[in-house]
Design a protein around this motif. Structure first.
Motif, PDB file in Angstrom:
ATOM      1  N   ASN A 188      20.751  13.493  -1.103  1.00  0.00           N
ATOM      2  CA  ASN A 188      21.737  13.986  -2.058  1.00  0.00           C
ATOM      3  C   ASN A 188      21.544  15.490  -2.173  1.00  0.00           C
ATOM      4  N   THR A 189      22.286  16.258  -1.387  1.00  0.00           N
ATOM      5  CA  THR A 189      22.095  17.699  -1.329  1.00  0.00           C
ATOM      6  C   THR A 189      23.358  18.385  -0.835  1.00  0.00           C
ATOM      7  N   THR A 190      23.596  19.571  -1.330  1.00  0.00           N
ATOM      8  CA  THR A 190      24.701  20.384  -0.814  1.00  0.00           C
ATOM      9  C   THR A 190      24.233  21.247   0.353  1.00  0.00           C
ATOM     10  N   SER A 191      23.007  21.046   0.809  1.00  0.00           N
ATOM     11  CA  SER A 191      22.454  21.763   1.969  1.00  0.00           C
ATOM     12  C   SER A 191      22.493  23.280   1.797  1.00  0.00           C
ATOM     13  N   GLY A 192      22.356  23.738   0.541  1.00  0.00           N
ATOM     14  CA  GLY A 192      22.319  25.176   0.272  1.00  0.00           C
ATOM     15  C   GLY A 192      23.667  25.804  -0.001  1.00  0.00           C
ATOM     16  N   PHE A 193      24.753  25.022   0.007  1.00  0.00           N
ATOM     17  CA  PHE A 193      26.091  25.568  -0.239  1.00  0.00           C
ATOM     18  C   PHE A 193      26.419  25.494  -1.730  1.00  0.00           C
ATOM     19  N   SER A 194      27.077  26.531  -2.242  1.00  0.00           N
ATOM     20  CA  SER A 194      27.457  26.578  -3.652  1.00  0.00           C
ATOM     21  C   SER A 194      28.594  27.571  -3.833  1.00  0.00           C
ATOM     22  N   PRO A 232      30.430  29.923  -7.402  1.00  0.00           N
ATOM     23  CA  PRO A 232      30.445  30.139  -8.854  1.00  0.00           C
ATOM     24  C   PRO A 232      31.464  29.225  -9.542  1.00  0.00           C
ATOM     25  N   GLY A 233      31.026  28.564 -10.613  1.00  0.00           N
ATOM     26  CA  GLY A 233      31.926  27.738 -11.395  1.00  0.00           C
ATOM     27  C   GLY A 233      32.285  26.411 -10.761  1.00  0.00           C
ATOM     28  N   VAL A 234      31.685  26.074  -9.642  1.00  0.00           N
ATOM     29  CA  VAL A 234      32.000  24.823  -8.950  1.00  0.00           C
ATOM     30  C   VAL A 234      30.815  23.876  -9.065  1.00  0.00           C
ATOM     31  N   VAL A 235      31.083  22.665  -9.528  1.00  0.00           N
ATOM     32  CA  VAL A 235      30.057  21.620  -9.530  1.00  0.00           C
ATOM     33  C   VAL A 235      30.108  20.964  -8.152  1.00  0.00           C
ATOM     34  N   ALA A 236      29.249  21.434  -7.278  1.00  0.00           N
ATOM     35  CA  ALA A 236      29.299  21.002  -5.881  1.00  0.00           C
ATOM     36  C   ALA A 236      28.524  19.712  -5.679  1.00  0.00           C
ATOM     37  N   SER A 237      28.922  18.987  -4.663  1.00  0.00           N
ATOM     38  CA  SER A 237      28.199  17.775  -4.275  1.00  0.00           C
ATOM     39  C   SER A 237      28.190  17.681  -2.759  1.00  0.00           C
ATOM     40  N   PHE A 254      30.118  28.292  -0.335  1.00  0.00           N
ATOM     41  CA  PHE A 254      29.558  29.376   0.477  1.00  0.00           C
ATOM     42  C   PHE A 254      28.057  29.118   0.638  1.00  0.00           C
ATOM     43  N   TYR A 255      27.530  29.430   1.832  1.00  0.00           N
ATOM     44  CA  TYR A 255      26.099  29.200   2.023  1.00  0.00           C
ATOM     45  C   TYR A 255      25.297  30.164   1.160  1.00  0.00           C
ATOM     46  N   GLN A 256      24.405  29.577   0.318  1.00  0.00           N
ATOM     47  CA  GLN A 256      23.604  30.314  -0.666  1.00  0.00           C
ATOM     48  C   GLN A 256      24.485  31.161  -1.592  1.00  0.00           C
ATOM     49  N   GLY A 257      25.772  30.772  -1.739  1.00  0.00           N
ATOM     50  CA  GLY A 257      26.694  31.506  -2.597  1.00  0.00           C
ATOM     51  C   GLY A 257      27.117  32.843  -2.031  1.00  0.00           C
ATOM     52  N   ILE A 258      26.865  33.098  -0.738  1.00  0.00           N
ATOM     53  CA  ILE A 258      27.156  34.384  -0.102  1.00  0.00           C
ATOM     54  C   ILE A 258      28.616  34.401   0.369  1.00  0.00           C
ATOM     55  N   LYS A 259      29.414  35.325  -0.143  1.00  0.00           N
ATOM     56  CA  LYS A 259      30.849  35.360   0.154  1.00  0.00           C
ATOM     57  C   LYS A 259      31.132  35.548   1.643  1.00  0.00           C
ATOM     58  N   PRO A 285      34.612  21.061  -0.895  1.00  0.00           N
ATOM     59  CA  PRO A 285      35.281  22.180  -0.206  1.00  0.00           C
ATOM     60  C   PRO A 285      35.127  23.485  -0.974  1.00  0.00           C
ATOM     61  N   GLY A 286      35.363  24.585  -0.256  1.00  0.00           N
ATOM     62  CA  GLY A 286      35.417  25.901  -0.884  1.00  0.00           C
ATOM     63  C   GLY A 286      34.068  26.487  -1.255  1.00  0.00           C
TER      64      GLY A 286
END
Length: 787
Positions: free
Chosen positions: A752-758, A760-765, A279-284, A276-277
């Motif tokens: 095994n991919t976050t599909s481009g979502f990330s 800052p500071g979050v270890v996404a899965s 953003f696509y390509q880290g874009i706010k 959760p939480g």
């Protein structure tokens, strides 16, 4: 949960005892539908005739591990294309790529998945003695089929360099001597329908024809909630014909034109878990809560996506085969032998598409974050494949019944392929054109000699010369470049073995054979001058050892065949799949030092009563990497888990792991199916009924060669059933079927991919999955009519 497990165990027991639509040829079935006069049927199982050795022989006499699937079985299982054969052949699996152009077929765990056009397949698909030049062209509707033979293990001696792991040998139906016809219709509750018709008969005393036309459509089982369309489906039109001329008893000439058009909307993989939480390509401006609105992203069986660009491929194939045979008569040279010429040409083209960002958001307005492009769209792939194939073969085959039986052949083939890919317009932007040409010349022979009435010696070899050349143009590199190259390679493959006939119906055999697959070039987006300078990926070779037993017992009421095999592969060519942090899917061709696949295969058919047929088949396959010290790591793998810097590189080394001792991807250790059909009368002489059940099960697999623990699929089993009736002595047949009765969800691909979502500071899965055609229960009705 306990109740569901009890239901599944009960269903398994029923399948084992009554069983299901068979996974093997239902020997004893002579028509397209069960006849009501079951009690008057032949008491035992009829002989099955195959052409695994390029000549007609009883299945029980062939010293090869073969699963033969007849037209009756194909009909009862509603087989549409090669993908459906995995239900029927335990040693067969399919690797699904990101679009229809890079599917691959595996036998005994061996198969090459590659996006590159200069990489050959490991399993050959041969239709009426003509191999499919580009394997993507084999994934089309199977219509008017008489029989499919799955030949397991290296078959390079008789079938050439693309058969190092096995062969799917397809034989279509021949024109009939009297006018006959057939019509078929099928509809399901999940938006699939099929219509088909065949007409066959004599035009003159010496000229016969056969024409088959089929249309089908399946909407798919993934919903694009952006526009309300369905994905992962297809629709197609297939036309095949045969014109056979018999000017005398010694001469036969046939012409077989063919055409297929298929529009597919695969291969979409919905997100089924995501942190959760993000953003696509880290874009706010693009939080997952809005970009993925309406999608249950943490549902393991999610089937919803948001795409603004189509995915799939639109393909067309046309071609023809000319076949001419001459049989010398008594008093002539080689009386009774058959001299056959087979020539073919095929043209295949596909335009492919992919929504690579997997969203309907115009994220390029904000991407790259440091300097937004301002483009009001997402990212996509456009491209095309073209393949042009020509084959010519001249074959001399001895008459049956001799102490010495022989086949000699000369073979020529030329394949010309090109691939245009345009990915962008910003994300991983590239545009390239690759071309590849390969030319193949071969001489082969296959010999069998009856040393005594019980002992037969077998042997053969193939001399093969291959020339491959390529061009590669990258139009979007910082400095656009053109590369070209080529290579020449000679190879010899062969086999030697013996058979011991305990009786006419019981036989032991042992065989040693070798296999070969030619050199390859990895003509994909990562190809560059450094890779070109390294030359081609080396050829793939195999050494195979088999011991088998084939038996027919209890007055032909039970057939039992088993094979023990051990195959060593060297230089195995395979692509490793990976996802970049931005969600882009890439593959890289690797040459694995050594592999080993070993195990046992069992096929059994029984006819305990004239109305009941049972059968089972299974495989234990230990497919393992023996030597691959510089294998790829999976995402997030640590040094403690074996992922370390590449010791071969001193500056900016990538990470590698030793994959020696690990299992191959998409290679179940255990796989089996059970089946039967029970026919019963309905009171009137021309009426009958039938009920069938089928159960198949496979053990755990990992979809990733790099042993990613996230891409493991647990064991699963699927249960199918049907009930129906016949009239007019079997000319009319109506059946109602249910596939995946217990609604067992399973995948044909996991990522095994976050599909481009990330963030800052979050270890996404995150993960995604590609559901199979029958990942969800569906019901259908089928009507067959003949005249």
């Amino acid at each position: 949960m306990l109740k569901n497990k009890m239901h599944l165990r009960a269903a398994t027991c029923v399948a084992a005892l009554l069983a299901a639509t068979p996974a093997l040829a239902q020997a004893g079935d002579q028509g397209s539908a069960p006849t009501p006069a079951a009690d008057s049927a032949a008491p035992g199982l009829a002989d099955i005739v195959v052409t695994a050795n390029r000549r007609s022989e009883r299945l029980q006499d062939v010293p090869i591990s073969v699963t033969a699937v007849t037209k009756d079985v194909l009909e009862r299982q509603n087989v549409r294309d090669i993908s459906d054969l995995t239900k029927l052949v335990p040693g067969l699996t399919i690797n699904y790529g990101s679009q229809p152009g890079n599917f691959s077929i595996n036998m005994r765990g061996i198969g090459t998945l590659s996006n590159g056009i200069a990489v050959e397949s490991d399993v050959a698909v041969v239709i009426d003695d003509v191999p499919v030049g580009f394997q993507a062209a084999a994934f089309k509707d199977l219509i008017d089929v008489e029989r499919i033979e799955a030949l397991k293990g290296p078959q390079s001696t008789l079938f050439g360099k693309s058969a190092i792991a096995g062969v799917l040998n397809v034989t279509t139906q021949a024109p009939t001597s009297t006018w006959t016809g057939r019509a078929t219709g099928l509809v399901t509750n999940d938006r699939e329908w099929r219509l088909g018709g065949t007409i066959s008969g004599p035009i003159t005393d010496t000229l016969k024809m056969r024409l088959t036309v089929a249309r089908d459509s399946y909407a798919g089982n993934v919903r694009n909630i952006t526009n309300g369309t369905w994905l992962n489906g297809s629709k197609g039109l297939t036309v095949t014909g045969k014109l056979q001329w018999d000017p005398s008893e010694k001469i036969t000439v046939s012409l077989q034109p063919r055409f297929n058009q298929t529009d597919a909307t695969c291969c979409v993989s919905p997100i089924n878990s995501l942190s959760p939480g993000l953003f696509y390509q880290g874009i706010k401006q693009l939080p997952e809560s809005s970009v993925l609105a309406g999608i249950p992203i943490n549902d393991p069986a999610n089937t919803k996506v948001r795409n603004d660009f189509r995915s799939g491929g639109d393909s067309s194939t046309y071609g023809a085969t000319l076949r001419a045979s001459y049989t010398p008569g008594d008093g002539q040279l080689l009386p009774g032998a058959s001299l056959t010429y087979i020539g073919s040409f095929d043209r295949y083209q596909m335009h492919d598409y992919q929504d690579i960002d997997g969203t309907d958001a115009p994220f390029l307005l904000y991407f790259p974050v440091a300097a937004p492009s301002g483009i009001n769209s997402g990212a996509r792939i456009n491209g095309h494949f073209h393949a042009r194939s020509i084959t010519q073969e001249l074959r001399l085959t001895s008459p049956a019944g001799q102490h010495l039986r022989y086949t000699f052949g000369l073979w020529y083939a030329r394949n010309s392929l090109d691939r245009l890919l345009d990915r962008g317009p910003v994300l991983q932007y590239i545009r390239y054109l690759a071309t590849s040409h390969n030319e193949n010349y071969s001489f082969y022979t296959d010999l069998s000699y009856d040393l005594t009435r019980k002992i037969t010696l077998n042997g053969g070899f193939r001399l093969n010369r291959q020339h491959v050349d390529y061009t590669f143009d990258n139009y979007t590199a910082a400095v656009p470049f053109h590369l070209q190259g080529g290579s020449l390679d000679d190879a010899i493959t062969g086999k030697v073995g013996a058979q011991y006939h305990l009786t006419r119906d019981n036989m032991l055999y042992a065989t040693f054979s070798t296999g070969y697959k030619g050199q390859a070039y990895d003509l994909v987006s990562t190809f560059n001058a450094a890779l070109a300078a390294n030359g081609p990926v080396r050829p793939e070779t195999a050494k195979n050892y088999e011991v088998g037993f084939k038996s027919s017992l209890f007055d032909h009421r039970l057939l039992f065949n088993t094979t023990l095999f051990w195959t060593d592969y060297k230089g195995f060519q395979t692509s490793v799949q990976s996802f970049l942090p931005d969600g882009t899917y890439l593959t890289f061709l690797n040459s694995i030092g050594k592999l080993r696949t070993r195990g046992v295969e069992v096929d059994m058919m029984a006819k305990p009563t004239n109305r009941l047929k049972l059968n089972a088949s299974g495989a234990f396959d230990d497919a393992k990497i023996i030597d691959f010290p510089f294998g790829p790591c999976y995402g997030g793998q640590t040094a403690a888990q074996g992922c370390v810097p590449d010791p071969r590189v001193s500056v900016n080394p990538g990470n590698i792991q030793n994959l020696g001792g690990k299992r191959l991807n998409n290679a179940p250790r255990f796989k089996f199916n059970l089946g039967s059909e029970y026919d019963f009368p309905l009171g009137k002489p021309d009426l009958g009924g039938f009920i069938t059940f089928a159960y198949r099960w496979q053990s755990q697999i990992n979809f990733s060669l790099n042993q990613d623990p996230v891409t493991v699929q647990k064991p699963y089993g699927v249960f199918d059933a049907s009930i129906g009736g016949t009239a007019g002595g079997g000319r009319y047949k109506l059946s109602v079927f249910v596939n995946n009765l217990f609604d067992k969800h399973y995948a044909v691909g996991l990522g095994n991919t976050t599909s481009g979502f990330s963030a800052p500071g979050v270890v996404a899965s995150g993960t995604n999955w590609q559901p199979a055609r029958d990942s969800f229960r569906y019901v259908g009705v089928r009507l067959d009519m003949g005249f």
